[in-house]
Each structure stands twice: as C-alpha cells, then as structure tokens.
Design an enzyme around this catalytic site. Sequence first.
Site, mmCIF file in Angstrom:
data_model
loop_
_atom_site.group_PDB
_atom_site.id
_atom_site.type_symbol
_atom_site.label_atom_id
_atom_site.label_comp_id
_atom_site.label_asym_id
_atom_site.label_seq_id
_atom_site.Cartn_x
_atom_site.Cartn_y
_atom_site.Cartn_z
ATOM 1 N N CYS A 70 62.886 44.811 -9.241
ATOM 2 C CA CYS A 70 62.517 45.837 -10.213
ATOM 3 C C CYS A 70 63.034 47.274 -10.073
ATOM 4 C CB CYS A 70 60.996 46.006 -10.337
ATOM 5 S SG CYS A 70 60.066 46.065 -8.701
ATOM 6 N N HIS A 100 58.241 52.994 -11.802
ATOM 7 C CA HIS A 100 58.857 52.917 -10.534
ATOM 8 C C HIS A 100 59.746 54.463 -10.755
ATOM 9 C CE1 HIS A 100 57.330 49.347 -9.150
ATOM 10 N NE2 HIS A 100 58.368 48.858 -8.873
HETATM 11 N N1 LIG Z 1 55.141 43.398 -11.195
HETATM 12 C C1 LIG Z 1 56.541 43.832 -11.232
HETATM 13 O O1 LIG Z 1 56.767 44.917 -11.511
HETATM 14 C C2 LIG Z 1 57.506 42.839 -10.751
HETATM 15 C C3 LIG Z 1 58.810 43.080 -11.152
HETATM 16 C C4 LIG Z 1 60.008 42.291 -10.841
HETATM 17 C C5 LIG Z 1 59.591 41.001 -10.402
HETATM 18 N N2 LIG Z 1 58.198 40.574 -10.437
HETATM 19 C C6 LIG Z 1 58.027 39.227 -9.929
HETATM 20 O O2 LIG Z 1 57.399 38.406 -10.865
HETATM 21 C C7 LIG Z 1 56.351 37.448 -10.107
HETATM 22 C C8 LIG Z 1 54.991 37.661 -10.788
HETATM 23 O O3 LIG Z 1 54.560 39.143 -10.934
HETATM 24 P P1 LIG Z 1 53.410 39.748 -11.549
HETATM 25 O O4 LIG Z 1 53.345 41.198 -11.091
HETATM 26 O O5 LIG Z 1 53.396 39.137 -12.966
HETATM 27 O O6 LIG Z 1 52.176 39.032 -10.766
HETATM 28 P P2 LIG Z 1 50.761 38.468 -11.102
HETATM 29 O O7 LIG Z 1 50.160 39.667 -12.028
HETATM 30 O O8 LIG Z 1 49.955 38.350 -9.861
HETATM 31 O O9 LIG Z 1 50.770 37.299 -11.965
HETATM 32 C C9 LIG Z 1 51.176 36.101 -10.994
HETATM 33 C C10 LIG Z 1 51.488 34.969 -12.242
HETATM 34 O O10 LIG Z 1 51.854 33.779 -11.327
HETATM 35 C C11 LIG Z 1 50.585 32.783 -11.656
HETATM 36 N N3 LIG Z 1 50.614 31.984 -10.277
HETATM 37 C C12 LIG Z 1 50.441 32.044 -9.242
HETATM 38 N N4 LIG Z 1 50.476 31.197 -8.298
HETATM 39 C C13 LIG Z 1 50.913 30.094 -9.047
HETATM 40 C C14 LIG Z 1 51.043 28.817 -8.645
HETATM 41 N N5 LIG Z 1 51.043 28.243 -7.450
HETATM 42 N N6 LIG Z 1 51.582 27.967 -9.688
HETATM 43 C C15 LIG Z 1 51.774 28.491 -10.904
HETATM 44 N N7 LIG Z 1 51.411 29.639 -11.513
HETATM 45 C C16 LIG Z 1 50.953 30.718 -10.398
HETATM 46 C C17 LIG Z 1 49.451 33.361 -11.977
HETATM 47 O O11 LIG Z 1 48.508 32.525 -12.443
HETATM 48 P P3 LIG Z 1 47.035 32.419 -12.404
HETATM 49 O O12 LIG Z 1 46.496 33.211 -13.580
HETATM 50 O O13 LIG Z 1 46.915 30.809 -12.594
HETATM 51 O O14 LIG Z 1 46.569 33.007 -11.161
HETATM 52 C C18 LIG Z 1 49.858 34.604 -12.712
HETATM 53 O O15 LIG Z 1 50.154 33.907 -14.032
HETATM 54 C C19 LIG Z 1 56.396 37.784 -8.717
HETATM 55 O O16 LIG Z 1 57.432 36.893 -8.222
HETATM 56 C C20 LIG Z 1 56.921 39.411 -8.493
HETATM 57 O O17 LIG Z 1 57.849 39.508 -7.386
HETATM 58 C C21 LIG Z 1 57.288 41.502 -10.528
#
Ligand SMILES: NC(=O)c1ccc[n+]([C@@H]2O[C@H](COP(=O)([O-])OP(=O)(O)OC[C@H]3O[C@@H](n4cnc5c(N)ncnc54)[C@H](OP(=O)(O)O)[C@@H]3O)[C@@H](O)[C@H]2O)c1
Length: 339
Positions: free
Chosen positions: A134, A247
């Site tokens: 990001c 950010h």
């Molecule tokens: N946040 C940012 O700014 C950002 C930027 C770039 C990249 N990312 C990347 O994007 C990814 C998600 O980030 P986020 O911020 O959206 O996190 P988040 O809000 O914690 O959401 C995580 C998602 O993944 C699902 N999940 C977790 N464990 C799982 C499993 N074992 N099997 C299937 N689904 C699962 C969760 O589902 P449940 O509802 O079932 O828990 C939820 O839908 C991460 O890898 C992060 O590094 C994030």
Amino acid sequence: MSRSRPPRIAVVGGTGAVGQTLLGLIEQRGFAHDSVRLIASERSAGRTVPVLGKTVVVEDLRTADFSDVDIAFFSAGTPVSAEWAGKAAGAGALVIDNTNAFRMDPASQLVVPQVNGALLAERPISGIVANPNCSTIPLVRLLRPVHEAYGLRSVYVSTYQAASGGGQNGIDELYDGARSILAGDTAEARRFSQPLAFDVLPAIDVLQADGFTLEERKMRQESRRILDLPGLDLVATCVRVPVENGHSEAVTLECDRPVDAAELARLLDAQDEVKVWREGWPTPRTIVDAPDLVHVGRIRVDPERPNRALLWLVADNLRIGAALNALQIAERAVQEGIA
Ligand SMILES: NC(=O)c1ccc[n+]([C@@H]2O[C@H](COP(=O)([O-])OP(=O)(O)OC[C@H]3O[C@@H](n4cnc5c(N)ncnc54)[C@H](OP(=O)(O)O)[C@@H]3O)[C@@H](O)[C@H]2O)c1
C-alpha cells in the site's frame, strides 16, 4: 481470451476492509460483471451480505470451487493466498492478489497500471497478478516521471501509515485504545505490536535480521521491480501512526540533474490521478473528498543541493494502496482480453 459476457467475479476476503472497499469501487466505477461471489473464512461463512444490490451468502474458502470464476480478487492475508491463489488460477481464474505472497514471484506480474500496466497485454504464466504494498503504489506513481525527467539516484522515504493498514481489526484497536486511555484505563495491543492510540510505532511487519522490517524491504524490492530499475537505491523507514485511514510519506529524492521545484510540481500535476497542492498541504483527513487521487504537497528543492528534491504525499491505502489498484488491474485485464 474474448468473451461475450462480462467476467464472473469472486472476492476472497470479501468481508474485510479491502474486500468491502473493492465492492464499493466496483459499484462506483460501474465495473461490468456477470456475477459476484463473496468468500471468507468459516467465521463469516453462511452470513448474508448485501452486495451490489443483491443479497449474497458468504462462502467458506475451504469448500469454494473456482471453476466458474473469471477474476478472483484475493485479500485474506498472505498465508491464505499462498495456499489458495494458485488453485484458483489453476481452475482458470485470473487472480488479482493483494498480499505479499506473489509480488516477487517471476511467474507472476507485479502491476501498478499507471506505471507498468503494459505488462497486462499478456496473461502471467502463473495466472496471478500481484498488487504491490500500500505504500509502494503511490510512491512509484511519482517516482516514474521523476526518473524520466531528472534521473533518480536515491530515494529516502519515511512512511506514516494508518491503522486501517492493519485491516478492520486495526481500526477497531485504534478506537478501543483511544476510548480506554480517555477513560483513564490502559490500551491493549492486539493487531499491532504495541498500543497505537496516542503513540507512533516505528516498526511495521516482521523485523528482519538486518534490522529493517519486512515492510521496509517490500518497499525497496517492489519499487525496483515495478520501475524496472533493479539497482535503484531506495531506503525506507515505515511507521504506524494513530490515523484511521490514509497513508502519508515524506520523500527525499536525489537526482542526476538539478531540479526546479515549480517544474517538478507541473510534471507531477500532469500525471493521471495525481493532485499537487500549491497552497497548504494534504493530510489523511483533507483528502477524503478526492480519495482516488495521489495527493502531493510541500514540493521543494534543497537550496544547498539543487539535485535534491523533497515532497510529501498522502494516499488512501484501502483504495489506491489496495482495492482501487486491484480494480484498475482488472479493468485493464478485461480491456486486454486476458481475463
Ligand atoms: N488494509 C490495507 O490498507 C491493505 C493494503 C494492501 C494490502 N492489504 C492486504 O490485504 C489483505 C486483507 O487486508 P484487510 O485490511 O482487508 O484485512 P481484514 O479487514 O482483516 O480482512 C481480512 C479478510 O480475510 C478473510 N480471511 C481471514 N482469514 C481467512 C481464511 N483463513 N480463509 C478465508 N478468508 C479469510 C476475512 O474473513 P472473515 O470475515 O471470515 O474473518 C476477511 O474477509 C491482507 O493480506 C493485507 O496485507 C491490506
């Protein structure tokens, strides 16, 4: 690959912060699709969620079948992508992955459409297109024109990364911690290494043997790959700050040639989806009216070193740093006929 109907989409991690932002952007940008499936863990499986005007039942990834999916967006963490993205690609989907799992994989592409979108003319061997980190995405969108105009010698960057970079749990932890401290209690660290409310944390992701963090290493490696500058000298210090979303980055650029600040401002302002602030400066709060632009301010040249320019940038990490970049990859992939 050409198809008469629009793509069938699956969003793995569709209940999370990035997945939900992506669904909003699909609607806002009118991304044509035949169907949308939402896939998450067993925690959310079976829940019904309103998605793009329909009610969708969240599926459990462990039993998901990708054989009827054209584009699978993954944002459910690196271990989940490492295990499942290849299976989805093997079943025929073009995978657009938001995690760190495939960013340096030679069989996958690492793409910021405004910088190296031409790579999407061909489907990657693995069937996986990786979305960069990001903080890397908005930075490389500025570095490319600077390199072309002035020749980049070195880049020094300090990031100021919001709680939402840690997902919905990160946002919740910031608010819970602030409430606890204001109530005279202590804040608890769950998603982050230490309580974030009213503090700054100068380490993001895992500490490496060389003293840098994985986040800092990602910024260097990914920038080099996207810009096709394997020798680029780029060093980062990544810091978590108690901001909900957005950010910021303080960037110092050492160039081969002298830089004129007004000319640099005009150059960056002319880039697609970039806004240069000539009065005041952008902050995470002041960019909310235009969250799909990279905002740049405080452009200046060191009076003692004319080859050294400095700037401040702010970008929405959930949109530009994740969901919007992923969707722009999908838009280009459809246009190129690889999805
Ligand atoms: N946040 C940012 O700014 C950002 C930027 C770039 C990249 N990312 C990347 O994007 C990814 C998600 O980030 P986020 O911020 O959206 O996190 P988040 O809000 O914690 O959401 C995580 C998602 O993944 C699902 N999940 C977790 N464990 C799982 C499993 N074992 N099997 C299937 N689904 C699962 C969760 O589902 P449940 O509802 O079932 O828990 C939820 O839908 C991460 O890898 C992060 O590094 C994030």
